[in-house]
Scaffold this active site. Sequence first.
Site, PDB file in Angstrom:
ATOM      1  N   MET A  46      38.538  43.931  44.377  1.00 49.19           N
ATOM      2  CA  MET A  46      39.124  45.258  44.497  1.00 49.19           C
ATOM      3  C   MET A  46      39.098  45.978  43.152  1.00 49.19           C
ATOM      4  O   MET A  46      38.865  47.192  43.085  1.00 49.19           O
ATOM      5  CB  MET A  46      40.560  45.152  45.012  1.00 49.19           C
ATOM      6  CG  MET A  46      40.673  44.597  46.417  1.00 49.19           C
ATOM      7  SD  MET A  46      42.405  44.389  46.909  1.00 49.19           S
ATOM      8  CE  MET A  46      42.205  43.507  48.465  1.00 49.19           C
ATOM      9  N   ASP A  56      46.050  39.041  29.928  1.00 50.81           N
ATOM     10  CA  ASP A  56      46.768  38.226  30.900  1.00 50.81           C
ATOM     11  C   ASP A  56      48.032  38.969  31.289  1.00 50.81           C
ATOM     12  O   ASP A  56      48.863  39.288  30.426  1.00 50.81           O
ATOM     13  CB  ASP A  56      47.106  36.867  30.287  1.00 50.81           C
ATOM     14  CG  ASP A  56      47.759  35.898  31.256  1.00 50.81           C
ATOM     15  OD1 ASP A  56      48.279  36.354  32.301  1.00 50.81           O
ATOM     16  OD2 ASP A  56      47.765  34.696  30.968  1.00 50.81           O
ATOM     17  N   VAL A  57      48.190  39.274  32.572  1.00 51.55           N
ATOM     18  CA  VAL A  57      49.318  40.078  33.024  1.00 51.55           C
ATOM     19  C   VAL A  57      50.652  39.370  32.828  1.00 51.55           C
ATOM     20  O   VAL A  57      51.710  40.010  32.839  1.00 51.55           O
ATOM     21  CB  VAL A  57      49.126  40.481  34.506  1.00 51.55           C
ATOM     22  CG1 VAL A  57      49.413  39.300  35.438  1.00 51.55           C
ATOM     23  CG2 VAL A  57      49.972  41.680  34.881  1.00 51.55           C
ATOM     24  N   TYR A 104      54.292  33.439  47.738  1.00 50.14           N
ATOM     25  CA  TYR A 104      53.434  34.581  47.437  1.00 50.14           C
ATOM     26  C   TYR A 104      54.085  35.885  47.882  1.00 50.14           C
ATOM     27  O   TYR A 104      54.292  36.810  47.087  1.00 50.14           O
ATOM     28  CB  TYR A 104      52.094  34.387  48.140  1.00 50.14           C
ATOM     29  CG  TYR A 104      51.097  35.511  47.968  1.00 50.14           C
ATOM     30  CD1 TYR A 104      50.252  35.561  46.873  1.00 50.14           C
ATOM     31  CD2 TYR A 104      50.991  36.525  48.929  1.00 50.14           C
ATOM     32  CE1 TYR A 104      49.330  36.585  46.712  1.00 50.14           C
ATOM     33  CE2 TYR A 104      50.077  37.554  48.783  1.00 50.14           C
ATOM     34  CZ  TYR A 104      49.246  37.575  47.680  1.00 50.14           C
ATOM     35  OH  TYR A 104      48.338  38.598  47.533  1.00 50.14           O
ATOM     36  N   LYS A 115      55.783  39.161  45.877  1.00 51.12           N
ATOM     37  CA  LYS A 115      55.240  40.499  46.107  1.00 51.12           C
ATOM     38  C   LYS A 115      56.327  41.449  46.613  1.00 51.12           C
ATOM     39  O   LYS A 115      56.378  42.621  46.222  1.00 51.12           O
ATOM     40  CB  LYS A 115      54.110  40.435  47.137  1.00 51.12           C
ATOM     41  CG  LYS A 115      52.818  39.810  46.622  1.00 51.12           C
ATOM     42  CD  LYS A 115      52.025  40.781  45.776  1.00 51.12           C
ATOM     43  CE  LYS A 115      50.634  40.271  45.468  1.00 51.12           C
ATOM     44  NZ  LYS A 115      49.869  41.218  44.623  1.00 51.12           N
TER      45      LYS A 115
END
Length: 259
Positions: A21, A61-62, A155, A159
Amino acid sequence: MSGRLAGKTAIIIGASNPDSMGAVTAMRFAKEGANLILAARREADLKTVAENVSALAVTADVTDEESLAALADRAISEFGSLDIAVNYAGIEVSGPISEITPEDLRRSSDVHFMGPILFFKHMAERMSSGETPGGSLITASSMTAILAPPGYAGYAGAKSGADHAVKIAAVEYGPKNIRVNAIAPGFTKTTMTEQAFEVESLAQAFLNETPLGRAPTTQDIANAALWLASDEAFVTGQIIDVTGGQTLRRIPTPQEMGF
């Protein structure tokens, strides 16, 4: 080229795979005239994608605050401003709650909850520092954060937390003319999911739950990101559903998927 992003500088995190994406969004932004900085952890792969869209490649790196700060500073030093920042960073974390480990939860939280908040912090700081403050922050949510798929507590839970942080960030940064939104993709074919698409019964089960009759594509996600990045979107604090309507229905059962 319509130039909807002409003169704007955009950072895209998570663009090291040409089919991702992030990479497809980079191509879309490049066609609209944006100055681009692409970021990811895998330097060699990242440079290949960056070269294809005449972008600057920066390893980042986030989950690392210093890394994010340096990335945002690079936009200022190279282009004089930061107008758009998109975060697609993600990892696969799945399994039933009965089998999940603290390590799994920490990994998911670091990337999918802490990461977006630190991303907002440092990107917004640079967006606020120019002569004409403002910009667009976009992060990736997930259909799993809207529905309740078994096996995705680690996960989707992270989120979902980030989705609420999007709303809080929108309130905090609104006075600085910074819009904060998320895109929630549906079951989209990427390198991470291509093997699942090869299972005919699984792919068909998802199609059966999608009112628009096809799976979303990375181009669909990129189109949503372009709109949110552009001055056309008077929108903030929203989770933009790009699932073809699947969230109006449900996640297929394992039996329906052929398991």
